[in-house]
Write a protein that holds these residues in place. Structure first.
Motif: not given
Length: 170
Positions: A124-125, A133-134, A158-159, A167-170
């Motif tokens: 869930a998290d 994030g997205w 969570l970050s 996996t941070v969006p780029q």
């Protein structure tokens, strides 16, 4: 994925990511399928309970987060892939309403809890964190951090996890 020379459809006939190529060359599609498979590979740090109501609750969090992403992706594709003359403001508004209602629901469900479901980190998290994030990456105009400080606290926590950092969006 949207380039004319993409090869994603050779791995996934739906032309979607993610697609996981297994050691034997078979391809597993859909993140929900992948996470359930990967969760069976280790006896520790389970993302999903084995069965019952707790598992269903976590899967509901996942479904809500995935549905919000689906709606937001539709809007992004409408804005970036469709000619302006063919874009539907009504359609995009309908999809963004799903995102806004989803954020309110996530916030209500989370309340002041440290984690989405129970007292431990779970799928869930992961699902909620990826969605938030997205949204921050692709829709910075959505003020979910200000509107829902409990979601912001969860996302910030969570970050700090290495998996989210990687996996941070780029």
């Amino acid at each position: 994925m949207w380039a004319p020379d993409t090869t994603i459809d050779k791995l996934n006939p739906l032309g979607k990511v993610p697609s996981l190529v297994m050691e034997d060359g078979n391809v597993m599609i859909d993140s929900r399928v992948m996470v359930e498979y990967l969760d069976t590979l280790t006896p520790v740090c389970k993302l999903l309970p084995p069965n019952g109501r707790d598992r269903a609750d976590i899967k509901c969090w996942e479904a809500l987060a995935d549905g919000m992403l689906d709606a937001a992706i539709i809007v992004r594709l409408e804005r970036t892939q469709r000619p302006a003359a063919l874009q539907s403001e009504d359609w995009m508004a309908r999809q963004m309403r799903k995102v806004q209602l989803g954020l309110a629901s996530l916030s209500d469900k989370l309340g002041e809890s440290a984690y989405c479901a129970g007292i431990h980190y779970s799928l869930a998290d992961v699902a909620v964190g990826c969605t938030l994030g997205w949204l921050s990456f692709r829709f910075p105009e959505i003020t979910w951090r200000d509107d829902y400080p409990n979601l912001a606290r969860l996302y910030d926590k969570l970050s700090e996890r290495q998996s989210f950092k990687d996996t941070v969006p780029q």
